[in-house]
Design a protein around this motif. Structure first.
Motif, PDB file in Angstrom:
ATOM      1  N   ASN A 279       0.804  -1.231   0.000  1.00 25.40           N
ATOM      2  CA  ASN A 279       0.000   0.000   0.000  1.00 25.40           C
ATOM      3  C   ASN A 279       0.837   1.280   0.000  1.00 25.40           C
ATOM      4  O   ASN A 279       0.533   2.231   0.703  1.00 25.40           O
ATOM      5  CB  ASN A 279      -0.976   0.009   1.175  1.00 25.40           C
ATOM      6  N   GLY A 280       1.920   1.285  -0.746  1.00 24.31           N
ATOM      7  CA  GLY A 280       2.746   2.478  -0.865  1.00 24.31           C
ATOM      8  C   GLY A 280       3.900   2.546   0.112  1.00 24.31           C
ATOM      9  O   GLY A 280       4.681   3.487   0.070  1.00 24.31           O
ATOM     10  N   PHE A 281       4.024   1.568   0.993  1.00 18.94           N
ATOM     11  CA  PHE A 281       5.117   1.563   1.972  1.00 18.94           C
ATOM     12  C   PHE A 281       6.475   1.496   1.269  1.00 18.94           C
ATOM     13  O   PHE A 281       7.408   2.203   1.634  1.00 18.94           O
ATOM     14  CB  PHE A 281       4.947   0.388   2.941  1.00 18.94           C
ATOM     15  N   HIS A 282       6.602   0.654   0.259  1.00 17.48           N
ATOM     16  CA  HIS A 282       7.869   0.549  -0.479  1.00 17.48           C
ATOM     17  C   HIS A 282       8.187   1.860  -1.186  1.00 17.48           C
ATOM     18  O   HIS A 282       9.348   2.264  -1.258  1.00 17.48           O
ATOM     19  CB  HIS A 282       7.800  -0.585  -1.500  1.00 17.48           C
ATOM     20  N   CYS A 283       7.176   2.518  -1.700  1.00 21.34           N
ATOM     21  CA  CYS A 283       7.348   3.808  -2.375  1.00 21.34           C
ATOM     22  C   CYS A 283       7.796   4.879  -1.385  1.00 21.34           C
ATOM     23  O   CYS A 283       8.778   5.580  -1.617  1.00 21.34           O
ATOM     24  CB  CYS A 283       6.023   4.211  -3.029  1.00 21.34           C
ATOM     25  N   ASP A 284       7.102   4.981  -0.292  1.00 23.31           N
ATOM     26  CA  ASP A 284       7.329   6.062   0.674  1.00 23.31           C
ATOM     27  C   ASP A 284       8.545   5.804   1.560  1.00 23.31           C
ATOM     28  O   ASP A 284       9.533   6.536   1.508  1.00 23.31           O
ATOM     29  CB  ASP A 284       6.071   6.227   1.534  1.00 23.31           C
TER      30      ASP A 284
END
Length: 176
Positions: A154-159
């Motif tokens: 849920n975007g953790f890798h992105c953020d």
């Protein structure tokens, strides 16, 4: 009003950062459609016909590949400029059991989604298994900003994992 001003400043800063990363860019017009329309005519009518430029294949992250906790924004800035029709290759290991952390590739629609790691309107380009072997390829075939991110967790890798970057492909100079 303040939100619009902040968005405007962020857009300007991102455009300047992209231009500053392109160390050998030159001045001139950038009319992609005009170039595409007239390129074939030029090749057939020019006395010194030129051969097509073979696009570079660039492995995202270099030897680090596509992985958690590597600054792809810094990588893109330091390895630019990127040119129209070059190929980005995303290489990453497929998931191996319950303890592995899969990766994927998403294209985000705009700068705001990129900054916020908001994947709600993003398009999945490659799933967790498509980066194995020779990797997954993306052709920079339009003169537009490309915003990439890992869509896992849920975007953790992105953020938190810094698995995001953007490029604005430049036009190559015509060679005669």
């Amino acid at each position: 009003m303040a939100k619009g001003l902040i968005l405007g400043v962020m857009l300007l800063a991102s455009m300047l950062a992209g231009c500053m990363g392109n160390k050998d860019w030159g001045f001139g017009f950038n009319y992609t459609d005009w170039l595409q329309k007239h390129r074939n005519w030029y090749r057939h009518h020019h006395p010194n016909k030129t051969q097509d430029h073979v696009p570079n294949k660039i492995i995202v992250g270099g030897s680090q590949h596509w992985r958690f906790n590597f600054s792809y924004t810094d990588w893109a800035f330091n390895h630019g400029p990127f040119y129209l029709n070059e190929v980005l290759v995303f290489k990453y290991d497929p998931p191996m059991g319950n303890d592995s952390h899969p990766h994927s590739v998403y294209q985000l629609p705009d700068l705001w989604s990129f900054v916020k790691c908001d994947l709600s309107k993003a398009k999945q380009l490659a799933n967790a298994t498509q980066g194995a072997g020779e990797g997954f390829e993306v052709v920079l075939d339009k003169w537009q900003p490309y915003y990439f991110a890992c869509g896992e967790s849920n975007g953790f890798h992105c953020d938190v994992g810094r698995m995001k970057f953007f490029v604005m492909p430049m036009l190559r100079a015509w060679r005669t």
